[in-house]
Design a protein around this motif. Structure first.
Motif, PDB file in Angstrom:
ATOM      1  N   GLU A   7       0.840  -1.193   0.000  1.00 63.02           N
ATOM      2  CA  GLU A   7       0.000   0.000   0.000  1.00 63.02           C
ATOM      3  C   GLU A   7       0.878   1.247   0.000  1.00 63.02           C
ATOM      4  O   GLU A   7       1.227   1.763   1.064  1.00 63.02           O
ATOM      5  N   PRO A   8       1.263   1.742  -1.186  1.00 69.10           N
ATOM      6  CA  PRO A   8       2.186   2.883  -1.239  1.00 69.10           C
ATOM      7  C   PRO A   8       1.654   4.134  -0.543  1.00 69.10           C
ATOM      8  O   PRO A   8       2.432   4.921  -0.012  1.00 69.10           O
ATOM      9  N   THR A 122       4.458  11.278  -8.625  1.00 67.60           N
ATOM     10  CA  THR A 122       3.677  10.210  -7.995  1.00 67.60           C
ATOM     11  C   THR A 122       4.067   8.844  -8.572  1.00 67.60           C
ATOM     12  O   THR A 122       4.236   7.879  -7.828  1.00 67.60           O
ATOM     13  N   ALA A 123       4.239   8.766  -9.876  1.00 69.16           N
ATOM     14  CA  ALA A 123       4.636   7.499 -10.505  1.00 69.16           C
ATOM     15  C   ALA A 123       6.013   7.061 -10.033  1.00 69.16           C
ATOM     16  O   ALA A 123       6.236   5.874  -9.734  1.00 69.16           O
ATOM     17  N   ASP A 126       5.724   5.817  -6.345  1.00 72.67           N
ATOM     18  CA  ASP A 126       5.098   4.488  -6.270  1.00 72.67           C
ATOM     19  C   ASP A 126       6.042   3.397  -6.763  1.00 72.67           C
ATOM     20  O   ASP A 126       6.138   2.322  -6.153  1.00 72.67           O
ATOM     21  N   THR A 127       6.741   3.650  -7.854  1.00 75.96           N
ATOM     22  CA  THR A 127       7.683   2.669  -8.394  1.00 75.96           C
ATOM     23  C   THR A 127       8.831   2.418  -7.428  1.00 75.96           C
ATOM     24  O   THR A 127       9.199   1.274  -7.168  1.00 75.96           O
ATOM     25  N   SER A 128       9.388   3.483  -6.861  1.00 71.85           N
ATOM     26  CA  SER A 128      10.489   3.335  -5.912  1.00 71.85           C
ATOM     27  C   SER A 128      10.044   2.590  -4.662  1.00 71.85           C
ATOM     28  O   SER A 128      10.777   1.745  -4.131  1.00 71.85           O
ATOM     29  N   LEU A 129       8.853   2.886  -4.181  1.00 70.94           N
ATOM     30  CA  LEU A 129       8.334   2.188  -3.010  1.00 70.94           C
ATOM     31  C   LEU A 129       8.084   0.706  -3.302  1.00 70.94           C
ATOM     32  O   LEU A 129       8.375  -0.155  -2.474  1.00 70.94           O
TER      33      LEU A 129
END
Length: 142
Positions: A7-8, A122-123, A126-129
């Protein structure tokens, strides 16, 4: 491998930015994007002090700051086994290929020039997380 749900929007994010207007703008964007656990500090030393006290999943890190700049802050984070798994995205006005290469070589997940595009930021977050989550899951099952 059985992964827990990812859940980012519940991730703990720290914004490290010395310019008040930019810090407020980033915090506002993150809040509007639905991130629930966001905080900020004004320089690299405050960042290191913060992560020593509170867990963080991702840091949005400026480069040009007083006290301790972003390059040295990134190196300190990645050199410490307790913090090396924190995802770091550089968000900075320094926009040259040498700086990008240096930050990636020093362990940054990504690099983004100011003024940022909110959708792209935001992208990237989310990708890094997600990458961090997967790496930690693999390490836990190794």
């Amino acid at each position: 491998m059985n992964l827990p749900p990812f859940e980012p929007r519940k991730a703990r994010i720290l914004v490290v930015e010395d310019t008040n207007m930019m810090r407020v703008m980033m915090l506002r964007h993150l809040s509007q994007a639905g991130y629930e656990n966001v905080d900020s500090v004004e320089d690299g030393q405050q960042c290191l002090d913060y992560i020593a006290e509170k867990p963080v999943d991702l840091i949005l890190l400026d480069i040009q700051m007083p006290v301790l700049n972003g390059y040295d802050t990134l190196k300190a984070i990645k050199a410490d086994p307790k913090y090396k798994d924190i995802a770091v995205i550089m968000v900075t006005a320094v926009d040259n290929i040498e700086s990008v290469a240096q930050c990636i070589a020093d362990g940054a997940e990504d690099y983004m020039a100011k003024l940022f595009n909110p959708i792209l930021l935001t992208a990237k977050i989310d990708t890094s997380l997600e990458l961090r989550h997967l790496r930690m899951a693999v390490a836990a099952n190794a």
